[in-house]
Design an enzyme around this catalytic site. Sequence first.
Site, PDB file in Angstrom:
ATOM      1  N   GLY A 186      -1.869  36.634 132.254  1.00  0.00           N
ATOM      2  CA  GLY A 186      -0.430  36.695 131.912  1.00  0.00           C
ATOM      3  C   GLY A 186       0.353  37.237 132.799  1.00  0.00           C
ATOM      4  O   GLY A 186      -0.087  38.414 133.577  1.00  0.00           O
ATOM      5  N   ARG A 222      -4.528  30.082 134.523  1.00  0.00           N
ATOM      6  CA  ARG A 222      -5.866  30.577 134.117  1.00  0.00           C
ATOM      7  C   ARG A 222      -6.716  29.519 134.502  1.00  0.00           C
ATOM      8  O   ARG A 222      -6.448  28.100 134.774  1.00  0.00           O
ATOM      9  CB  ARG A 222      -5.744  30.448 132.381  1.00  0.00           C
ATOM     10  CG  ARG A 222      -5.439  31.925 132.146  1.00  0.00           C
ATOM     11  CD  ARG A 222      -4.613  32.139 130.674  1.00  0.00           C
ATOM     12  NE  ARG A 222      -4.351  33.316 130.447  1.00  0.00           N
ATOM     13  CZ  ARG A 222      -3.329  33.839 129.913  1.00  0.00           C
ATOM     14  NH1 ARG A 222      -2.323  32.975 129.937  1.00  0.00           N
ATOM     15  NH2 ARG A 222      -3.291  35.113 129.838  1.00  0.00           N
ATOM     16  N   ASP A 270      -7.022  42.497 131.777  1.00  0.00           N
ATOM     17  CA  ASP A 270      -8.339  42.611 131.176  1.00  0.00           C
ATOM     18  C   ASP A 270      -9.270  41.315 131.866  1.00  0.00           C
ATOM     19  O   ASP A 270     -10.092  41.788 132.438  1.00  0.00           O
ATOM     20  CB  ASP A 270      -8.109  42.509 129.700  1.00  0.00           C
ATOM     21  CG  ASP A 270      -9.464  42.948 129.126  1.00  0.00           C
ATOM     22  OD1 ASP A 270      -9.518  43.981 129.222  1.00  0.00           O
ATOM     23  OD2 ASP A 270      -9.916  42.209 128.435  1.00  0.00           O
ATOM     24  N   THR A 302      -0.016  44.075 133.219  1.00  0.00           N
ATOM     25  CA  THR A 302      -0.048  43.491 131.935  1.00  0.00           C
ATOM     26  C   THR A 302       1.007  44.225 131.233  1.00  0.00           C
ATOM     27  O   THR A 302       1.044  45.190 131.171  1.00  0.00           O
ATOM     28  CB  THR A 302      -1.415  43.483 131.297  1.00  0.00           C
ATOM     29  OG1 THR A 302      -1.122  43.155 129.977  1.00  0.00           O
ATOM     30  CG2 THR A 302      -1.963  44.748 131.325  1.00  0.00           C
ATOM     31  N   ASP A 341       0.844  44.470 128.118  1.00  0.00           N
ATOM     32  CA  ASP A 341       0.143  45.078 126.879  1.00  0.00           C
ATOM     33  C   ASP A 341      -0.342  46.471 127.029  1.00  0.00           C
ATOM     34  O   ASP A 341      -0.515  47.110 126.107  1.00  0.00           O
ATOM     35  CB  ASP A 341      -0.970  44.111 126.619  1.00  0.00           C
ATOM     36  CG  ASP A 341      -0.668  42.588 126.473  1.00  0.00           C
ATOM     37  OD1 ASP A 341       0.379  42.347 125.939  1.00  0.00           O
ATOM     38  OD2 ASP A 341      -1.600  41.787 126.768  1.00  0.00           O
ATOM     39  N   ASP A 387      -3.095  47.616 128.096  1.00  0.00           N
ATOM     40  CA  ASP A 387      -4.370  47.529 127.241  1.00  0.00           C
ATOM     41  C   ASP A 387      -5.507  48.099 128.080  1.00  0.00           C
ATOM     42  O   ASP A 387      -6.564  47.748 127.729  1.00  0.00           O
ATOM     43  CB  ASP A 387      -4.706  46.450 126.273  1.00  0.00           C
ATOM     44  CG  ASP A 387      -4.646  45.443 127.252  1.00  0.00           C
ATOM     45  OD1 ASP A 387      -4.242  45.132 128.386  1.00  0.00           O
ATOM     46  OD2 ASP A 387      -4.833  44.298 126.525  1.00  0.00           O
ATOM     47  N   ARG A 443      -1.319  41.782 122.612  1.00  0.00           N
ATOM     48  CA  ARG A 443      -2.547  40.969 122.026  1.00  0.00           C
ATOM     49  C   ARG A 443      -3.196  42.051 121.282  1.00  0.00           C
ATOM     50  O   ARG A 443      -2.808  42.108 120.056  1.00  0.00           O
ATOM     51  CB  ARG A 443      -3.593  41.011 123.380  1.00  0.00           C
ATOM     52  CG  ARG A 443      -2.902  39.918 124.393  1.00  0.00           C
ATOM     53  CD  ARG A 443      -4.168  39.232 124.937  1.00  0.00           C
ATOM     54  NE  ARG A 443      -4.523  39.661 126.260  1.00  0.00           N
ATOM     55  CZ  ARG A 443      -5.296  38.917 127.046  1.00  0.00           C
ATOM     56  NH1 ARG A 443      -5.483  37.738 126.920  1.00  0.00           N
ATOM     57  NH2 ARG A 443      -5.439  39.454 128.299  1.00  0.00           N
TER      58      ARG A 443
HETATM   59  P1  ADP Z   1      -5.576  38.658 131.566  1.00  0.00           P
HETATM   60  O1  ADP Z   1      -5.822  38.931 133.018  1.00  0.00           O
HETATM   61  O2  ADP Z   1      -3.853  38.632 131.665  1.00  0.00           O
HETATM   62  O3  ADP Z   1      -6.220  39.249 130.602  1.00  0.00           O
HETATM   63  P2  ADP Z   1      -6.912  35.995 131.128  1.00  0.00           P
HETATM   64  O4  ADP Z   1      -7.926  36.640 130.168  1.00  0.00           O
HETATM   65  O5  ADP Z   1      -6.478  34.614 130.869  1.00  0.00           O
HETATM   66  O6  ADP Z   1      -5.811  37.025 131.826  1.00  0.00           O
HETATM   67  O7  ADP Z   1      -8.058  35.980 132.391  1.00  0.00           O
HETATM   68  C1  ADP Z   1      -7.417  35.368 133.787  1.00  0.00           C
HETATM   69  C2  ADP Z   1      -8.321  34.722 134.489  1.00  0.00           C
HETATM   70  O8  ADP Z   1      -9.233  35.389 134.842  1.00  0.00           O
HETATM   71  C3  ADP Z   1      -9.071  33.452 133.681  1.00  0.00           C
HETATM   72  O9  ADP Z   1      -8.204  32.516 133.744  1.00  0.00           O
HETATM   73  C4  ADP Z   1     -10.261  33.424 134.532  1.00  0.00           C
HETATM   74  O10 ADP Z   1      -9.902  32.709 135.825  1.00  0.00           O
HETATM   75  C5  ADP Z   1     -10.476  34.820 135.062  1.00  0.00           C
HETATM   76  N1  ADP Z   1     -11.702  35.487 134.079  1.00  0.00           N
HETATM   77  C6  ADP Z   1     -11.518  35.881 133.023  1.00  0.00           C
HETATM   78  N2  ADP Z   1     -12.632  36.245 132.296  1.00  0.00           N
HETATM   79  C7  ADP Z   1     -13.421  35.913 133.056  1.00  0.00           C
HETATM   80  C8  ADP Z   1     -14.945  35.812 133.225  1.00  0.00           C
HETATM   81  N3  ADP Z   1     -15.649  36.396 132.185  1.00  0.00           N
HETATM   82  N4  ADP Z   1     -15.732  35.745 134.121  1.00  0.00           N
HETATM   83  C9  ADP Z   1     -15.151  34.937 135.355  1.00  0.00           C
HETATM   84  N5  ADP Z   1     -13.694  34.982 135.508  1.00  0.00           N
HETATM   85  C10 ADP Z   1     -12.990  35.405 134.488  1.00  0.00           C
END
Ligand code: ADP
Length: 326
Positions: free
Chosen positions: A14, A75, A106, A129, A131, A133, A175
Amino acid sequence: MANIKCIGILTSGGDAPGMNAAIRAVTRAAIYNGLGVKGIYRGYKGLVTGEISEFRSQNVSNIIQLGGTILKTARCKEFMTPEGRQIAYDNMKKEGIDALVIIGGDGSLTGARIFAEEFDVPCIGLPGTIDNDLYGTDTTIGYDTALNTILEAVDKIRDTATSHERLFFVEVMGRDAGFLALNGAIASGAEAAIIPELDTEVDQLEEFIKNGFRKSKNSSIVIVAESGLTGGAMHYADRVKNEYPEYDVRVTILGHVQRGGSPTAHDRILASRLGAAAIDAIMEGQRNVMIGIENDEVVYVPFTKAIKNNKPIKLELVNVLRELSI
Ligand code: ADP
């Protein structure tokens, strides 16, 4: 420092206001310290597809005041597979990138942790972020700006709520964390906040009504965290319509307006400090840590700690809101 000559920087997940200030800080601090910098576009996606270009100081001119991220964000499903991460690693090596700075939430830091472990790549995370969090940092890049956007909106909603003597449920992002909702409620003088952290303990709507909603007021604003755990503002508005049909209820879902805008001074300074500290950490040989701020000091938080631990809501804030909304 394990012979690091060039770093790669990316923004992932995000978007959050202040990410550009962080990109600028990381880039300039790296150049100041004699390191090369490569910008990786669209988060991990750019690492997989090879969308990478060299960054000089001028590439980050005039961006500190901009919301969003000039590196774009995305993503990336491929990065969640070992095959995808292998391609990312190969591209990194091809580009001569020795370490990564990842700005994100996260999920992005989870990806960084896995990548760092698999390929022994030094990764430094910055908490980006709205959030707030992430555990181990008092605040995250973008949170203060989002909070101020919420205030501006709620102040306006208050005008119409008062004129019509209505009960408004205003849904904010976050979230599964209630920081934006709780602090947004305190700062806007809202009557209550419904947050996921308290959802298992009490029926927050019952409590709000029981505590004298509208006994002496001609409008009420309840800030609801978007979380699936609370069900969001629509859920509570529907409940009031069914259980307390005498009330005139309205819902506003603030949505993506909360993610945009020029970052506040607080977020720009935070992003600048964290970005510079990320390069200090790399120069010191640190790896696989998130850079945070605790009691106004820069701290290094291991990825595992930042991601896995739930950042608690201060009960003191819950009490302040309750006391001041009588
Ligand atoms: P944020 O960083 O805002 O929490 P996301 O949860 O969408 O956003 O995660 C962003 C990107 O980080 C994902 O699209 C993916 O490429 C990578 N990512 C998230 N979780 C994993 C994971 N368990 N293993 C590998 N890459 C991950």
